[in-house]
Design a protein around this motif. Structure first.
Motif, PDB file in Angstrom:
ATOM      1  N   ASP A  72       6.517  40.867  30.970  1.00  0.00           N
ATOM      2  CA  ASP A  72       6.770  40.469  32.363  1.00  0.00           C
ATOM      3  C   ASP A  72       6.071  41.422  33.336  1.00  0.00           C
ATOM      4  O   ASP A  72       6.095  42.643  33.162  1.00  0.00           O
ATOM      5  N   ASN A  73       5.465  40.844  34.342  1.00  0.00           N
ATOM      6  CA  ASN A  73       4.804  41.582  35.428  1.00  0.00           C
ATOM      7  C   ASN A  73       3.599  42.405  34.993  1.00  0.00           C
ATOM      8  O   ASN A  73       3.179  43.306  35.711  1.00  0.00           O
ATOM      9  N   MET A  74       3.054  42.100  33.827  1.00  0.00           N
ATOM     10  CA  MET A  74       1.855  42.805  33.368  1.00  0.00           C
ATOM     11  C   MET A  74       0.610  42.040  33.795  1.00  0.00           C
ATOM     12  O   MET A  74       0.578  40.812  33.794  1.00  0.00           O
ATOM     13  N   PHE A  75      -0.419  42.782  34.160  1.00  0.00           N
ATOM     14  CA  PHE A  75      -1.711  42.208  34.521  1.00  0.00           C
ATOM     15  C   PHE A  75      -2.493  41.846  33.264  1.00  0.00           C
ATOM     16  O   PHE A  75      -3.200  40.845  33.218  1.00  0.00           O
ATOM     17  N   MET A  76      -2.325  42.674  32.230  1.00  0.00           N
ATOM     18  CA  MET A  76      -3.085  42.523  30.998  1.00  0.00           C
ATOM     19  C   MET A  76      -2.235  43.081  29.854  1.00  0.00           C
ATOM     20  O   MET A  76      -1.508  44.051  30.033  1.00  0.00           O
ATOM     21  N   VAL A  77      -2.350  42.439  28.679  1.00  0.00           N
ATOM     22  CA  VAL A  77      -1.597  42.884  27.505  1.00  0.00           C
ATOM     23  C   VAL A  77      -2.544  42.993  26.317  1.00  0.00           C
ATOM     24  O   VAL A  77      -3.394  42.128  26.102  1.00  0.00           O
ATOM     25  N   ILE A  78      -2.373  44.073  25.552  1.00  0.00           N
ATOM     26  CA  ILE A  78      -3.134  44.255  24.320  1.00  0.00           C
ATOM     27  C   ILE A  78      -2.143  44.334  23.176  1.00  0.00           C
ATOM     28  O   ILE A  78      -1.259  45.208  23.159  1.00  0.00           O
ATOM     29  N   ALA A  79      -2.258  43.396  22.243  1.00  0.00           N
ATOM     30  CA  ALA A  79      -1.425  43.385  21.041  1.00  0.00           C
ATOM     31  C   ALA A  79      -2.192  44.130  19.961  1.00  0.00           C
ATOM     32  O   ALA A  79      -3.151  43.599  19.398  1.00  0.00           O
ATOM     33  N   ALA A  80      -1.784  45.363  19.684  1.00  0.00           N
ATOM     34  CA  ALA A  80      -2.522  46.229  18.764  1.00  0.00           C
ATOM     35  C   ALA A  80      -1.632  46.710  17.625  1.00  0.00           C
ATOM     36  O   ALA A  80      -1.690  47.863  17.219  1.00  0.00           O
ATOM     37  N   THR A  81      -0.790  45.818  17.128  1.00  0.00           N
ATOM     38  CA  THR A  81       0.061  46.186  15.993  1.00  0.00           C
ATOM     39  C   THR A  81      -0.656  45.816  14.699  1.00  0.00           C
ATOM     40  O   THR A  81      -1.679  45.132  14.717  1.00  0.00           O
ATOM     41  N   ASP A  82      -0.084  46.242  13.579  1.00  0.00           N
ATOM     42  CA  ASP A  82      -0.657  45.850  12.287  1.00  0.00           C
ATOM     43  C   ASP A  82       0.027  44.599  11.733  1.00  0.00           C
ATOM     44  O   ASP A  82      -0.129  44.254  10.574  1.00  0.00           O
ATOM     45  N   ASP A  83       0.754  43.890  12.603  1.00  0.00           N
ATOM     46  CA  ASP A  83       1.469  42.664  12.235  1.00  0.00           C
ATOM     47  C   ASP A  83       0.793  41.482  12.940  1.00  0.00           C
ATOM     48  O   ASP A  83       1.002  41.260  14.135  1.00  0.00           O
ATOM     49  N   MET A 100      -3.689  37.832  30.948  1.00  0.00           N
ATOM     50  CA  MET A 100      -4.823  38.093  30.062  1.00  0.00           C
ATOM     51  C   MET A 100      -4.328  38.856  28.840  1.00  0.00           C
ATOM     52  O   MET A 100      -3.540  39.807  28.974  1.00  0.00           O
ATOM     53  N   VAL A 101      -4.807  38.448  27.660  1.00  0.00           N
ATOM     54  CA  VAL A 101      -4.325  39.077  26.434  1.00  0.00           C
ATOM     55  C   VAL A 101      -5.465  39.290  25.443  1.00  0.00           C
ATOM     56  O   VAL A 101      -6.391  38.476  25.348  1.00  0.00           O
ATOM     57  N   ASN A 102      -5.371  40.410  24.739  1.00  0.00           N
ATOM     58  CA  ASN A 102      -6.285  40.709  23.637  1.00  0.00           C
ATOM     59  C   ASN A 102      -5.430  41.049  22.427  1.00  0.00           C
ATOM     60  O   ASN A 102      -4.629  41.984  22.478  1.00  0.00           O
ATOM     61  N   ALA A 103      -5.577  40.259  21.368  1.00  0.00           N
ATOM     62  CA  ALA A 103      -4.907  40.545  20.098  1.00  0.00           C
ATOM     63  C   ALA A 103      -5.988  41.095  19.169  1.00  0.00           C
ATOM     64  O   ALA A 103      -6.903  40.373  18.776  1.00  0.00           O
ATOM     65  N   ASP A 105      -8.545  42.159  16.591  1.00  0.00           N
ATOM     66  CA  ASP A 105      -9.050  41.536  15.360  1.00  0.00           C
ATOM     67  C   ASP A 105      -8.528  40.125  15.117  1.00  0.00           C
ATOM     68  O   ASP A 105      -8.545  39.631  13.993  1.00  0.00           O
ATOM     69  N   GLN A 106      -8.041  39.461  16.167  1.00  0.00           N
ATOM     70  CA  GLN A 106      -7.607  38.067  16.072  1.00  0.00           C
ATOM     71  C   GLN A 106      -8.253  37.305  17.225  1.00  0.00           C
ATOM     72  O   GLN A 106      -7.614  36.971  18.214  1.00  0.00           O
ATOM     73  N   LYS A 107      -9.529  37.071  17.075  1.00  0.00           N
ATOM     74  CA  LYS A 107     -10.342  36.489  18.151  1.00  0.00           C
ATOM     75  C   LYS A 107      -9.730  35.218  18.732  1.00  0.00           C
ATOM     76  O   LYS A 107      -9.766  35.004  19.951  1.00  0.00           O
ATOM     77  N   GLU A 108      -9.147  34.402  17.875  1.00  0.00           N
ATOM     78  CA  GLU A 108      -8.582  33.130  18.340  1.00  0.00           C
ATOM     79  C   GLU A 108      -7.382  33.332  19.263  1.00  0.00           C
ATOM     80  O   GLU A 108      -6.995  32.420  19.990  1.00  0.00           O
ATOM     81  N   ASP A 109      -6.784  34.522  19.254  1.00  0.00           N
ATOM     82  CA  ASP A 109      -5.629  34.812  20.102  1.00  0.00           C
ATOM     83  C   ASP A 109      -6.006  35.600  21.354  1.00  0.00           C
ATOM     84  O   ASP A 109      -5.132  36.076  22.076  1.00  0.00           O
ATOM     85  N   CYS A 110      -7.284  35.754  21.630  1.00  0.00           N
ATOM     86  CA  CYS A 110      -7.732  36.563  22.764  1.00  0.00           C
ATOM     87  C   CYS A 110      -8.204  35.702  23.930  1.00  0.00           C
ATOM     88  O   CYS A 110      -8.981  34.769  23.748  1.00  0.00           O
ATOM     89  N   SER A 111      -7.737  36.047  25.121  1.00  0.00           N
ATOM     90  CA  SER A 111      -8.308  35.414  26.317  1.00  0.00           C
ATOM     91  C   SER A 111      -9.427  36.295  26.874  1.00  0.00           C
ATOM     92  O   SER A 111     -10.160  35.878  27.750  1.00  0.00           O
ATOM     93  N   PHE A 112      -9.535  37.524  26.369  1.00  0.00           N
ATOM     94  CA  PHE A 112     -10.656  38.395  26.702  1.00  0.00           C
ATOM     95  C   PHE A 112     -10.892  39.329  25.518  1.00  0.00           C
ATOM     96  O   PHE A 112     -10.023  39.501  24.665  1.00  0.00           O
ATOM     97  N   ILE A 113     -12.083  39.908  25.475  1.00  0.00           N
ATOM     98  CA  ILE A 113     -12.386  40.885  24.438  1.00  0.00           C
ATOM     99  C   ILE A 113     -12.896  42.161  25.095  1.00  0.00           C
ATOM    100  O   ILE A 113     -13.403  42.131  26.211  1.00  0.00           O
ATOM    101  N   PHE A 114     -12.716  43.258  24.403  1.00  0.00           N
ATOM    102  CA  PHE A 114     -13.214  44.539  24.897  1.00  0.00           C
ATOM    103  C   PHE A 114     -14.694  44.636  24.569  1.00  0.00           C
ATOM    104  O   PHE A 114     -15.119  44.282  23.476  1.00  0.00           O
ATOM    105  N   SER A 115     -15.446  45.130  25.507  1.00  0.00           N
ATOM    106  CA  SER A 115     -16.867  45.366  25.250  1.00  0.00           C
ATOM    107  C   SER A 115     -17.046  46.823  24.850  1.00  0.00           C
ATOM    108  O   SER A 115     -16.187  47.657  25.064  1.00  0.00           O
ATOM    109  N   SER A 116     -18.177  47.101  24.259  1.00  0.00           N
ATOM    110  CA  SER A 116     -18.580  48.475  23.995  1.00  0.00           C
ATOM    111  C   SER A 116     -19.331  48.911  25.249  1.00  0.00           C
ATOM    112  O   SER A 116     -20.227  48.209  25.699  1.00  0.00           O
ATOM    113  N   TYR A 117     -18.968  50.027  25.825  1.00  0.00           N
ATOM    114  CA  TYR A 117     -19.546  50.372  27.131  1.00  0.00           C
ATOM    115  C   TYR A 117     -19.930  51.838  27.228  1.00  0.00           C
ATOM    116  O   TYR A 117     -19.454  52.686  26.489  1.00  0.00           O
ATOM    117  N   ILE A 118     -20.793  52.086  28.187  1.00  0.00           N
ATOM    118  CA  ILE A 118     -21.163  53.432  28.598  1.00  0.00           C
ATOM    119  C   ILE A 118     -20.834  53.514  30.085  1.00  0.00           C
ATOM    120  O   ILE A 118     -21.170  52.608  30.850  1.00  0.00           O
TER     121      ILE A 118
END
Length: 196
Positions: A72-83, A100-103, A105-118
């Protein structure tokens, strides 16, 4: 899936990371690098996350089991469990609430992905493989490090400071672009910022 590359302002935005292992740690570091307010929820939280919380007032730890209301009230959520089932459940909650959510290693559950950045100050180069090959994105990042230097980060800051003055002084887009190009090219050629 086709991901659109964009940069999102995370400054002071509430972001939730569920999980407390090394994957969660890496996501926390990225979010804090972009000045988000981060809440970590996990039963087991690794020492590296505890080390960060000592140095950052933007990070809050909650050592507990995940509850649906944590989103609740989160702008973005990252699901980073081993489950994987829990990560999927978290993604479903977020999708139903328009968060917005990133699970990991579960691409199908992501509305966004993290990029590799500098990142050098506010100058950022980002690479994404669309989730297909993070190793390839990391390779591109390593190649770009030779180009995106701290000097270019400083030059970008300088350009931000003079931008308004140049826009006020020159009334055509074409002339402004010419002036900006000249400043950038001269600074890069000389290896130093222009004197004001």
């Amino acid at each position: 899936m086709a991901y659109f590359p964009m940069f999102v302002n995370l400054k002071d935005q509430p972001c939730l990371v569920v999980g407390g292992g090394m994957v969660a740690y890496r996501k926390v570091k990225v979010l804090l690098d972009f000045e988000a307010r981060v809440v970590v929820v996990g039963e087991n939280i690794c020492d590296k996350i505890y080390e960060i919380v000592k140095k950052s007032n933007q990070l809050e730890l909650q050592k507990k089991c995940f509850e649906d209301a944590d989103c609740d009230n989160m702008f973005m959520v990252i699901a980073a469990t081993d489950d994987n089932l829990l990560n999927h459940h978290i993604a479903e909650i977020c999708n139903s609430k328009g968060i917005m959510v990133n699970a990991v290693d579960q691409k199908e559950d992501c509305s966004f992905i993290f990029s590799s950045y500098i990142k050098e100050k506010n100058l950022i180069a980002a690479f994404s493989s669309g989730g297909n090959s993070p190793v390839l994105a990391q390779y591109l990042k390593s190649q770009e490090k030779e180009i995106l230097t701290p000097f270019l980060g400083e030059l970008n800051e300088y350009m931000g400071k003079i931008r308004k003055r140049v826009i006020e002084k020159y009334d055509t887009e074409e002339k402004r672009k010419e002036i900006f190009k000249e400043i950038v090219n001269t600074a890069i050629e000389n290896g130093e910022l222009p004197q004001e």
